[in-house]
Design an enzyme around this catalytic site. Structure first.
Site, PDB file in Angstrom:
ATOM      1  N   ASP A  74      31.928  15.919 -18.113  1.00 16.04           N
ATOM      2  CA  ASP A  74      30.858  14.986 -17.730  1.00 16.04           C
ATOM      3  C   ASP A  74      31.443  13.676 -17.192  1.00 16.04           C
ATOM      4  O   ASP A  74      32.499  13.248 -17.650  1.00 16.04           O
ATOM      5  CB  ASP A  74      29.979  14.712 -18.959  1.00 16.04           C
ATOM      6  CG  ASP A  74      28.633  14.133 -18.564  1.00 16.04           C
ATOM      7  OD1 ASP A  74      28.300  14.128 -17.346  1.00 16.04           O
ATOM      8  OD2 ASP A  74      27.899  13.688 -19.461  1.00 16.04           O
ATOM      9  N   ASN A  98      21.522  22.019 -14.168  1.00 14.95           N
ATOM     10  CA  ASN A  98      22.052  21.309 -12.988  1.00 14.95           C
ATOM     11  C   ASN A  98      21.435  21.833 -11.697  1.00 14.95           C
ATOM     12  O   ASN A  98      21.455  21.175 -10.663  1.00 14.95           O
ATOM     13  CB  ASN A  98      23.579  21.468 -12.887  1.00 14.95           C
ATOM     14  CG  ASN A  98      24.351  20.718 -13.954  1.00 14.95           C
ATOM     15  OD1 ASN A  98      25.467  21.114 -14.300  1.00 14.95           O
ATOM     16  ND2 ASN A  98      23.782  19.645 -14.492  1.00 14.95           N
TER      17      ASN A  98
HETATM   18  C1  FPP Z   1      28.920  16.444 -14.727  1.00 16.89           C
HETATM   19  O1  FPP Z   1      29.124  15.177 -14.145  1.00 16.89           O
HETATM   20  C2  FPP Z   1      29.661  17.403 -13.970  1.00 16.89           C
HETATM   21  C3  FPP Z   1      29.108  18.425 -13.261  1.00 16.89           C
HETATM   22  C4  FPP Z   1      27.669  18.695 -13.156  1.00 16.89           C
HETATM   23  C5  FPP Z   1      29.935  19.306 -12.489  1.00 16.89           C
HETATM   24  C6  FPP Z   1      31.243  19.648 -13.094  1.00 16.89           C
HETATM   25  C7  FPP Z   1      32.082  20.074 -11.975  1.00 16.89           C
HETATM   26  C8  FPP Z   1      33.365  19.716 -11.775  1.00 16.89           C
HETATM   27  C9  FPP Z   1      34.191  18.973 -12.725  1.00 16.89           C
HETATM   28  C10 FPP Z   1      34.058  20.057 -10.540  1.00 16.89           C
HETATM   29  C11 FPP Z   1      34.207  21.466 -10.316  1.00 16.89           C
HETATM   30  C12 FPP Z   1      34.663  22.215 -11.508  1.00 16.89           C
HETATM   31  C13 FPP Z   1      35.590  23.118 -11.462  1.00 16.89           C
HETATM   32  C14 FPP Z   1      35.978  23.956 -12.623  1.00 16.89           C
HETATM   33  C15 FPP Z   1      36.248  23.265 -10.192  1.00 16.89           C
HETATM   34  P1  FPP Z   1      27.841  14.379 -13.677  1.00 16.89           P
HETATM   35  O2  FPP Z   1      27.673  14.609 -12.230  1.00 16.89           O
HETATM   36  O3  FPP Z   1      26.667  14.740 -14.540  1.00 16.89           O
HETATM   37  O4  FPP Z   1      28.307  12.924 -13.959  1.00 16.89           O
HETATM   38  P2  FPP Z   1      27.373  11.716 -14.359  1.00 16.89           P
HETATM   39  O5  FPP Z   1      26.838  12.030 -15.732  1.00 16.89           O
HETATM   40  O6  FPP Z   1      28.341  10.582 -14.366  1.00 16.89           O
HETATM   41  O7  FPP Z   1      26.324  11.603 -13.312  1.00 16.89           O
END
Ligand code: FPP
Length: 248
Positions: free
Chosen positions: A23, A71
Site C-alpha cells: 500500500d 481495486n
Molecule cells: C496500493 O497503493 C497498491 C495497489 C493498488 C497496487 C499494487 C501494485 C504494485 C505495487 C505494482 C505492481 C505489482 C507487482 C507485483 C508488479 P494505492 O494506490 O492504494 O496507494 P494509496 O493508498 O497511497 O493511494
C-alpha cells in the site's frame, strides 16, 4: 512443492511464508507531485527488489497483493494501467524467475482479466514451474472472501462430508496452476500506514504475525524486509497455547 532441509530435530520444516499488502503507491507519488501511475511503476520496481532479496532471507513463499477485487472499482484508466503494468512485470520477471529457481503463480479470479494477461499468466506459470528455491504468488483480482466461497462451493460439489481444516485448505489451494493446500501465512506485512487486512488471505492468516509500517510501498527496501523478519523471529508464536516460560 518447495523442498526444505529438516530442522535440527529432523522434523521437516514448514515453509516460511511472507505476504505483503503493498500500500502507498499513490501517496508516495502525489507527495512528490507525480502521477499515481508513476507511483505504481515505482511500486513494481520495489516489488522486483523484494522478490530478488527474499530467497536469501529464508523466505520460501512470498505472496504479493497486486490488485484486489475492490481495486477494480478505481477509475478505469488506473485499472487499465495496473493491468498493463502487471503483464509487463510478469513478462520481465519470467526469465529472472527461471534463472533464480523461483516458481511464479497467480492467485485470484481470471474471469475479468484481459485475454493477453491471462495468456501471460499461463506462460509464466508453466515456464517457472520447476522452480524450487522460492514460490512467488501474485494476487490479481483477488478477494479472500470470494476465494473461501469458491472453495466451499467446490467442496459442496464434490459430495464429500463436512471438510476438515486440512481438507478445506486443499480446496482453497486448488486454484489456477496451484494444486497444493493454501499455505499458512507466517508474517503479513502491510506498508502505507493503514492497519487492516483488506480481504487478503483471511483463512491463511489465522495465526500470522502482523507487521505494519508507515513506509510507502515504493520505499519498502530489502533492508526493511530484513527488519520485519528479524522482528518476526523475536516474537513468540503461541498458537493459542500458554507462554513456554510459564510454570505448569
Ligand atoms: C496500493 O497503493 C497498491 C495497489 C493498488 C497496487 C499494487 C501494485 C504494485 C505495487 C505494482 C505492481 C505489482 C507487482 C507485483 C508488479 P494505492 O494506490 O492504494 O496507494 P494509496 O493508498 O497511497 O493511494
Amino acid at each position: 512443492m518447495i523442498e526444505r532441509a529438516p530442522d535440527s530435530d529432523n522434523r521437516p520444516r514448514a515453509p516460511f511464508h511472507v505476504a505483503a499488502i503493498m500500500d502507498g503507491n499513490g501517496r508516495y507519488a502525489t507527495a512528490r507531485g507525480r502521477t499515481r501511475s508513476d507511483g505504481h511503476r515505482a511500486g513494481a520496481t520495489a516489488a522486483r527488489r523484494i522478490v530478488e532479496a527474499a530467497p536469501d532471507m529464508g523466505v520460501d513463499i512470498l505472496t504479493l497483493f497486486a490488485l484486489s477485487s475492490e481495486n477494480w472499482n478505481r477509475p478505469p484508466a488506473e485499472v487499465r494501467f495496473l493491468l498493463q503494468l502487471l503483464r509487463r512485470f510478469l513478462r520481465l520477471e519470467c526469465r529472472r524467475c527461471v534463472e533464480r529457481g523461483v516458481r511464479l503463480s497467480v492467485i485470484g479470479s481470471r474471469r475479468r482479466l484481459p485475454a493477453r494477461l491471462v495468456a501471460m499468466v499461463d506462460h509464466v506459470e508453466s515456464a517457472t514451474s520447476a522452480g524450487r528455491r522460492m514460490q512467488l504468488r501474485v494476487a490479481i483480482d483477488y478477494s479472500s472472501r470470494d476465494a473461501i466461497l469458491e472453495a466451499a462451493a467446490r467442496w459442496a460439489a464434490s459430495g464429500e462430508p463436512a471438510p476438515t481444516r486440512e481438507g478445506f485448505a486443499r480446496a482453497l489451494g486448488a486454484t489456477g496452476a496451484l494444486a497444493s493446500p493454501a499455505p499458512e501465512v507466517d508474517l503479513l506485512i502491510r506498508t502505507g500506514g493503514e492497519k487492516r487486512l483488506s480481504d487478503f488471505l483471511l483463512w491463511e492468516s489465522a495465526y500470522a504475525e502482523l507487521y505494519f509500517t508507515d513506509t510507502m510501498w515504493p520505499e519498502f527496501a530489502p533492508a526493511e524486509l530484513e527488519r520485519a523478519i528479524a522482528d518476526y523471529r523475536r516474537r513468540e508464536r503461541r498458537f493459542g497455547l500458554v507462554p513456554r516460560s510459564d510454570p505448569a
